[in-house]
Design an enzyme around this catalytic site. Structure first.
Site: not given
Ligand code: BDR
Ligand code: CA
Length: 316
Positions: A10, A240
């Protein structure tokens, strides 16, 4: 060894960095990207995935997927974290390529069936596409090589609620299906990703090592960094989504535990992930559904960051 992956995403600032790694790493064959709502709307997610591949001068199929959660009402995208365009509100060039005709779940099912036992699904957004693919082809778990999910939190607490991580919270019903399906799955959640902080000096090295993608990574990082400074008081960002790829290529940098996973789907704790360790017995079997999974509970943060910097500063 080369890993043939489908990257479900995303994009999203940290997604963009992970996509840059997937596009560049010699041990990754990127079969395609599948998009989902989450950090941005589905249309923006698809456009960003196409743009990132274009900037890297690669033709990678992009299949558009889930526009909203399976059951719950969709929350507005978090523009204050990723920017309204998912890439820190920087001015972006128009995309010139288009998504493939298949939906994301169809693309996943087709690719996995074309190469049984070979495809790794790396999912770094809400899990609607993987849940829909399971519905489309219930034999998928026997044919997928590995599933890696960035999401969840066991001991760390949440980042969008006191207990829930964003990808789980955005579609807890899909997450429950995916985390309890009978496939080999590793969860790379906040217990590991919060140990990794990409500081400005490391980011500078990355930008210097990148070509057209460098400006996007740099400007979007600057926006994301301001959010981290304000929200968590740290100077840098947690990469992340890149951590899911680091786990795939360097699992030795993580501490893991085997157990059964559950996702709370309703109420104040919606999106919370629970781990029932393999060796523990609880009052009944409600917490032991499906097959055991592997869950990252810690990471060697500095080594993970070094790996990411190296992956994004190729030397030729
Ligand atoms: C996850 O949430 C999204 O905002 C980031 O892209 C990552 O996949 C971290 O909690
Ligand atoms: Ca993400």
């Amino acid at each position: 060894m080369t890993h043939s992956i489908i990257f479900d995403t995303d994009p999203g600032v940290d997604d963009a960095q992970a996509i840059a790694i997937a596009l560049a790493h010699p041990e990754i064959e990127l079969l395609g990207m599948t998009t989902t709502f989450g950090n941005v709307t589905i249309e923006v997610a698809t456009s960003n995935a196409l743009l990132l591949a274009e900037l890297a001068e690669q033709r990678i199929p992009v299949a558009q997927g889930a526009a909203e959660p399976m059951v719950k009402k969709k929350n507005p995208p978090p523009g204050h974290i990723h920017g309204d365009n998912g890439l820190g509100n920087m001015a972006l060039p128009e995309t010139t390529t288009h998504a493939v005709e298949q939906s994301a779940p169809q693309f996943i099912v087709e690719q996995v069936n074309a190469r049984p036992g070979e495809v790794v699904l790396v999912a770094v957004g809400p899990l609607g596409n993987l849940a829909a693919a399971l519905q489309l082809d219930p034999t998928l778990p026997q044919k997928v090589k590995q599933v890696v999910v960035m999401g969840g939190s066991i001991r760390e607490g949440g980042n969008v609620t006191p207990v829930a991580e964003a990808n789980m919270f955005n579609d807890p019903h899909a997450a429950a299906k995916v985390l309890q399906a009978d496939w080999p799955l590793t969860l790379v959640g906040l217990d590991a990703t919060h140990r990794c902080v990409l500081d400005p000096a490391s980011m500078k090295k990355i930008v210097a090592g990148q070509e057209k993608l460098g400006r996007v990574l740099e400007e979007s990082y600057a926006f994301y960094r301001r959010f981290y400074q304000k929200a968590q008081g740290i100077d840098g960002c947690c990469p992340h989504d890149s951590c899911a790829l680091v786990w795939l290529l360097r699992p030795d940098l993580f501490t893991t535990r085997q157990g059964y996973l559950s996702v709370i789907t309703e109420g104040l704790a919606e999106g919370q992930t629970l781990l029932s360790p393999l060796e523990r017995e609880f009052v009944d079997a409600r917490w032991s559904i499906g097959t055991p999974k592997q869950v990252c509970l810690d990471a060697n943060g500095p080594a993970v960051i070094d790996w990411i910097v190296e992956a994004l500063t190729p030397t030729e």
